[in-house]
Write an enzyme that holds these catalytic residues in place. Sequence first.
Site, PDB file in Angstrom:
ATOM      1  CB  CYS A  15      -4.356  -1.552   4.476  1.00 19.75           C
ATOM      2  SG  CYS A  15      -3.453  -1.417   6.050  1.00 19.75           S
ATOM      3  CE  LYS A  61      -7.408   1.398   3.834  1.00 20.17           C
ATOM      4  NZ  LYS A  61      -6.073   1.980   4.435  1.00 20.17           N
ATOM      5  CD  GLU A 109      -2.832   1.195   2.640  1.00 22.75           C
ATOM      6  OE1 GLU A 109      -3.798   1.962   2.679  1.00 22.75           O
ATOM      7  OE2 GLU A 109      -2.379   0.439   3.546  1.00 22.75           O
TER       8      GLU A 109
END
Length: 264
Positions: free
Chosen positions: A147, A113, A43
């Site tokens: 994540c 995300k 990331e």
Amino acid sequence: MKLRIALIQMHVEMGNPTVNFAHAKELMEKAMEKKPDILVLPETWNTGFFPKENLSALADDEGKETCALLSSTASRFQVNIVGGTTAVKEGTDIYNRSYVFDRKGSLVSTYDKIHGFSLSGEPGYFRMGNHLSHFTLDGLTCSMAICYDIRFPELIRREALAGVDLFFVPAAWPKIRNHHWVTLNRARAIENQFYLAAVNQAGRSGDTDYAGASLLLDPWGEDICHLESDEDIAFGRVDTDVIQEVRTQINVFRDRRPDWDRVQ
């Protein structure tokens, strides 16, 4: 079908895209010495996670530099690339975005995300995504989360119900919560009976020590490869025959109760 995956556990220099782009290129070229089928990056490898003072200036304008590097690398080596994520600027908005390229260097998917990590203030700096990512690499059905998204099993189950066999999780996950990182990824692989490739940042970046611990898990939740905390590259194979074996022995998708188990 068998495919070889390279997990590129990269150290990222906070707030220095010039250094990080060059380093990502170097690591991808190094990984290609062993001729994997898929490369996976972590990331926010362009900026680090994340420089608050000048993020807008450091973010990749419309993802142009990111896409140029990933596309050229994919076509040059004829390899699929799940490009981790980079901070990408579009107008006044900044996204934590992943790009996926096939062996021809063609863009096959993007994913922003969805869940912002409030503890770091991420939702105040990034615009959160509003779509899932569903794509095919060499005939294998894939999807991804980023994540913090891994803490939301409803998102991942939604993709599993769509027939995903290989799931990617690029991350910048801190060392202090390494146990959560490993446990959550292992749980997602077991409960959804797919391969899961989770690739984290390594070492210290800014004020944070990152866990590393990138891992490739099979549909039983067993390690195929599992790195330590330092920068490194790991290689592992996925085999679709194993997916069928697991789903035949313990058929959770047949046995689930949609009237009780459905995702709202």
